[in-house]
Design a protein around this motif. Structure first.
Motif, PDB file in Angstrom:
ATOM      1  N   GLN A 286      87.356 -92.222   9.559  1.00  0.00           N
ATOM      2  CA  GLN A 286      88.276 -92.862   8.621  1.00  0.00           C
ATOM      3  C   GLN A 286      89.725 -92.422   8.809  1.00  0.00           C
ATOM      4  OE1 GLN A 286      87.154 -93.144   4.533  1.00  0.00           O
ATOM      5  NE2 GLN A 286      85.035 -93.714   4.966  1.00  0.00           N
ATOM      6  N   GLU A 287      89.965 -91.439   9.668  1.00  0.00           N
ATOM      7  CA  GLU A 287      91.323 -90.961   9.925  1.00  0.00           C
ATOM      8  C   GLU A 287      91.642 -91.121  11.402  1.00  0.00           C
ATOM      9  OE1 GLU A 287      93.455 -90.085   7.684  1.00  0.00           O
ATOM     10  OE2 GLU A 287      92.063 -90.146   5.984  1.00  0.00           O
ATOM     11  N   ILE A 288      92.815 -91.661  11.702  1.00  0.00           N
ATOM     12  CA  ILE A 288      93.146 -91.983  13.089  1.00  0.00           C
ATOM     13  C   ILE A 288      93.386 -90.734  13.928  1.00  0.00           C
ATOM     14  CG2 ILE A 288      95.661 -92.168  12.849  1.00  0.00           C
ATOM     15  CD1 ILE A 288      95.367 -94.816  14.526  1.00  0.00           C
ATOM     16  N   ASP A 289      93.724 -89.606  13.287  1.00  0.00           N
ATOM     17  CA  ASP A 289      93.998 -88.398  14.067  1.00  0.00           C
ATOM     18  C   ASP A 289      92.751 -87.567  14.333  1.00  0.00           C
ATOM     19  OD1 ASP A 289      93.675 -87.666  11.459  1.00  0.00           O
ATOM     20  OD2 ASP A 289      95.387 -86.305  11.377  1.00  0.00           O
ATOM     21  N   GLN A 290      91.597 -88.018  13.826  1.00  0.00           N
ATOM     22  CA  GLN A 290      90.365 -87.300  14.089  1.00  0.00           C
ATOM     23  C   GLN A 290      89.926 -87.529  15.537  1.00  0.00           C
ATOM     24  OE1 GLN A 290      88.318 -88.985  10.348  1.00  0.00           O
ATOM     25  NE2 GLN A 290      87.294 -87.008  10.620  1.00  0.00           N
ATOM     26  N   LYS A 291      89.852 -86.465  16.309  1.00  0.00           N
ATOM     27  CA  LYS A 291      89.334 -86.499  17.683  1.00  0.00           C
ATOM     28  C   LYS A 291      90.139 -87.417  18.598  1.00  0.00           C
ATOM     29  CE  LYS A 291      84.643 -85.419  16.127  1.00  0.00           C
ATOM     30  NZ  LYS A 291      83.202 -85.737  16.244  1.00  0.00           N
ATOM     31  N   ILE A 292      91.397 -87.666  18.268  1.00  0.00           N
ATOM     32  CA  ILE A 292      92.194 -88.585  19.080  1.00  0.00           C
ATOM     33  C   ILE A 292      92.409 -88.035  20.487  1.00  0.00           C
ATOM     34  CG2 ILE A 292      94.462 -87.676  18.399  1.00  0.00           C
ATOM     35  CD1 ILE A 292      95.401 -90.626  18.266  1.00  0.00           C
ATOM     36  N   GLU A 293      92.372 -86.710  20.618  1.00  0.00           N
ATOM     37  CA  GLU A 293      92.595 -86.103  21.932  1.00  0.00           C
ATOM     38  C   GLU A 293      91.451 -86.400  22.903  1.00  0.00           C
ATOM     39  OE1 GLU A 293      90.156 -83.373  19.500  1.00  0.00           O
ATOM     40  OE2 GLU A 293      92.045 -84.447  19.153  1.00  0.00           O
ATOM     41  N   GLU A 294      90.323 -86.867  22.389  1.00  0.00           N
ATOM     42  CA  GLU A 294      89.177 -87.173  23.248  1.00  0.00           C
ATOM     43  C   GLU A 294      89.262 -88.571  23.865  1.00  0.00           C
ATOM     44  OE1 GLU A 294      85.596 -86.664  21.043  1.00  0.00           O
ATOM     45  OE2 GLU A 294      86.114 -84.641  20.346  1.00  0.00           O
ATOM     46  N   LEU A 295      90.233 -89.366  23.440  1.00  0.00           N
ATOM     47  CA  LEU A 295      90.265 -90.776  23.819  1.00  0.00           C
ATOM     48  C   LEU A 295      91.003 -91.017  25.134  1.00  0.00           C
ATOM     49  CD1 LEU A 295      91.134 -92.367  20.351  1.00  0.00           C
ATOM     50  CD2 LEU A 295      88.864 -92.032  21.365  1.00  0.00           C
ATOM     51  N   ASP A 296      90.507 -91.985  25.895  1.00  0.00           N
ATOM     52  CA  ASP A 296      91.244 -92.513  27.044  1.00  0.00           C
ATOM     53  C   ASP A 296      92.150 -93.663  26.619  1.00  0.00           C
ATOM     54  OD1 ASP A 296      89.942 -90.920  29.171  1.00  0.00           O
ATOM     55  OD2 ASP A 296      88.150 -92.037  28.586  1.00  0.00           O
ATOM     56  N   VAL A 297      91.675 -94.438  25.648  1.00  0.00           N
ATOM     57  CA  VAL A 297      92.406 -95.617  25.170  1.00  0.00           C
ATOM     58  C   VAL A 297      92.289 -95.676  23.654  1.00  0.00           C
ATOM     59  CG1 VAL A 297      92.477 -98.151  25.160  1.00  0.00           C
ATOM     60  CG2 VAL A 297      91.959 -96.932  27.286  1.00  0.00           C
ATOM     61  N   LEU A 298      93.393 -95.975  22.986  1.00  0.00           N
ATOM     62  CA  LEU A 298      93.374 -96.236  21.547  1.00  0.00           C
ATOM     63  C   LEU A 298      93.860 -97.663  21.325  1.00  0.00           C
ATOM     64  CD1 LEU A 298      93.045 -95.402  18.588  1.00  0.00           C
ATOM     65  CD2 LEU A 298      95.409 -94.541  18.653  1.00  0.00           C
ATOM     66  N   TYR A 299      92.988 -98.498  20.771  1.00  0.00           N
ATOM     67  CA  TYR A 299      93.286 -99.909  20.514  1.00  0.00           C
ATOM     68  C   TYR A 299      93.464-100.076  19.008  1.00  0.00           C
ATOM     69  CZ  TYR A 299      92.736-105.025  20.892  1.00  0.00           C
ATOM     70  OH  TYR A 299      92.928-106.383  20.854  1.00  0.00           O
ATOM     71  N   VAL A 300      94.621-100.580  18.595  1.00  0.00           N
ATOM     72  CA  VAL A 300      94.945-100.683  17.176  1.00  0.00           C
ATOM     73  C   VAL A 300      95.167-102.146  16.809  1.00  0.00           C
ATOM     74  CG1 VAL A 300      96.499 -99.951  15.335  1.00  0.00           C
ATOM     75  CG2 VAL A 300      96.032 -98.412  17.255  1.00  0.00           C
ATOM     76  N   THR A 301      94.545-102.573  15.727  1.00  0.00           N
ATOM     77  CA  THR A 301      94.702-103.951  15.271  1.00  0.00           C
ATOM     78  C   THR A 301      95.159-103.968  13.817  1.00  0.00           C
ATOM     79  OG1 THR A 301      93.612-106.112  15.116  1.00  0.00           O
ATOM     80  CG2 THR A 301      92.299-104.195  14.523  1.00  0.00           C
ATOM     81  N   ARG A 302      95.866-105.022  13.448  1.00  0.00           N
ATOM     82  CA  ARG A 302      96.402-105.141  12.093  1.00  0.00           C
ATOM     83  C   ARG A 302      95.303-105.532  11.101  1.00  0.00           C
ATOM     84  NH1 ARG A 302      96.901-110.377  10.284  1.00  0.00           N
ATOM     85  NH2 ARG A 302      96.663-111.995  11.865  1.00  0.00           N
ATOM     86  N   VAL A 303      95.610-105.391   9.832  1.00  0.00           N
ATOM     87  CA  VAL A 303      94.723-105.885   8.781  1.00  0.00           C
ATOM     88  C   VAL A 303      94.828-107.407   8.735  1.00  0.00           C
ATOM     89  CG1 VAL A 303      94.259-105.903   6.306  1.00  0.00           C
ATOM     90  CG2 VAL A 303      94.907-103.766   7.437  1.00  0.00           C
ATOM     91  N   GLN A 304      93.678-108.073   8.807  1.00  0.00           N
ATOM     92  CA  GLN A 304      93.637-109.537   8.841  1.00  0.00           C
ATOM     93  C   GLN A 304      93.661-110.081   7.407  1.00  0.00           C
ATOM     94  OE1 GLN A 304      93.288-110.927  12.215  1.00  0.00           O
ATOM     95  NE2 GLN A 304      93.739-108.763  12.587  1.00  0.00           N
ATOM     96  N   ARG A 305      94.823-110.048   6.790  1.00  0.00           N
ATOM     97  CA  ARG A 305      94.934-110.420   5.375  1.00  0.00           C
ATOM     98  C   ARG A 305      94.481-111.852   5.113  1.00  0.00           C
ATOM     99  NH1 ARG A 305      97.716-106.534   2.668  1.00  0.00           N
ATOM    100  NH2 ARG A 305      98.984-105.102   3.909  1.00  0.00           N
ATOM    101  N   GLU A 306      94.633-112.720   6.113  1.00  0.00           N
ATOM    102  CA  GLU A 306      94.262-114.124   5.925  1.00  0.00           C
ATOM    103  C   GLU A 306      92.757-114.322   5.808  1.00  0.00           C
ATOM    104  OE1 GLU A 306      94.831-113.550  10.437  1.00  0.00           O
ATOM    105  OE2 GLU A 306      95.567-112.709   8.553  1.00  0.00           O
ATOM    106  N   ARG A 307      91.959-113.283   6.110  1.00  0.00           N
ATOM    107  CA  ARG A 307      90.496-113.400   6.028  1.00  0.00           C
ATOM    108  C   ARG A 307      89.955-112.918   4.683  1.00  0.00           C
ATOM    109  NH1 ARG A 307      90.729-116.722  10.012  1.00  0.00           N
ATOM    110  NH2 ARG A 307      91.528-115.802  11.934  1.00  0.00           N
ATOM    111  N   PHE A 308      90.810-112.350   3.837  1.00  0.00           N
ATOM    112  CA  PHE A 308      90.338-111.785   2.570  1.00  0.00           C
ATOM    113  C   PHE A 308      90.135-112.898   1.547  1.00  0.00           C
ATOM    114  CE2 PHE A 308      91.443-108.162   4.782  1.00  0.00           C
ATOM    115  CZ  PHE A 308      91.207-106.999   4.071  1.00  0.00           C
TER     116      PHE A 308
END
Length: 227
Positions: free
Chosen positions: A205-227
């Motif tokens: 639930q936190e983006i900084d958890q174990k981030i050092e283990e990643l090769d790639v971090l893919y970030v997407t926005r909140v899809q407000r139009e789907r709510f």
């Protein structure tokens, strides 16, 4: 099939063929000729990058486009059905690029027309062409798609680009970290598929958890139009 509806429809070999073809085009070693070819861009939902990417690509390769953006100026306002609109445009074009807010609409379209259909986003379901672009970016920066640690953060519930990316990377023995608040977690049906393929994933639930283990971090926005 000549359709591109879901990343689940592509084999690992087909995905790599897309990557190799894109690299050849980028290097100028391959020059596809779309002269006298016409693409119908049917966009029932708003789009900037996807719409203009398809239009630009088609025209740079020598082809042409016709466009339907929304339904305000179409016969949909007079009661024309989705199938009738598809079949009408299929008489003019050589390929249909379709975006709608309805999951499964692209696969339905492929069943009612006899020209290729490309899914440019169907609701919260899939966005395969974005996934192919993301894979190409990953292979250019990492040198491979194999055995990567991939972090996926943001709206994992409604983010169709995320769903397509996870399905496609599943062919390459990844380890996933899904980072989102609990109410935007990856859908159960996708996690069930990963379990059935023995693909490792962890939910955070936190983006900084174990981030050092990643090769790639893919970030997407909140899809407000789907709510």
């Amino acid at each position: 099939t000549n359709n591109l509806i879901s990343m689940r429809d592509l084999t690992k070999e087909e995905i790599m063929l897309f990557m190799e073809t894109a690299a050849k085009i980028e290097k100028g070693e391959l020059n596809p000729n779309m002269e006298r070819k016409l693409a119908a861009l049917m966009f029932y939902e708003p789009s900037t990058r996807t719409h203009f990417s398809f239009a630009t690509a088609m025209k740079k390769l020598g082809g042409q486009t016709i466009t339907m953006r929304g339904t305000q100026n179409s016969s949909v306002q007079k009661g024309e059905s989705f199938a009738d609109t598809l079949q009408t445009l299929a008489q003019y074009a050589d390929i249909i690029v379709l975006r709608t807010g309805i999951e499964g609409s692209a696969r339905y379209a492929a069943e009612v027309v006899d020209i290729p259909v490309v899914n440019a986003g169907d609701g919260a379901n899939q966005h395969p062409t974005q996934a192919l672009l993301d894979l190409y970016s990953i292979i250019k920066t990492q040198g491979t798609l194999e055995n990567l640690n991939i972090g996926v953060a943001g709206d994992l519930r409604f983010g169709r680009t995320v769903h397509s990316l996870v399905y496609s990377l599943s062919e390459f023995n990844p380890k996933f970290k899904f980072i989102s608040p609990s109410f935007l977690q990856m859908p159960s049906y996708i996690k069930d598929d990963l379990v059935s393929q023995n693909i490792e994933f962890e939910e955070l639930q936190e983006i900084d958890q174990k981030i050092e283990e990643l090769d790639v971090l893919y970030v997407t926005r909140v899809q407000r139009e789907r709510f």
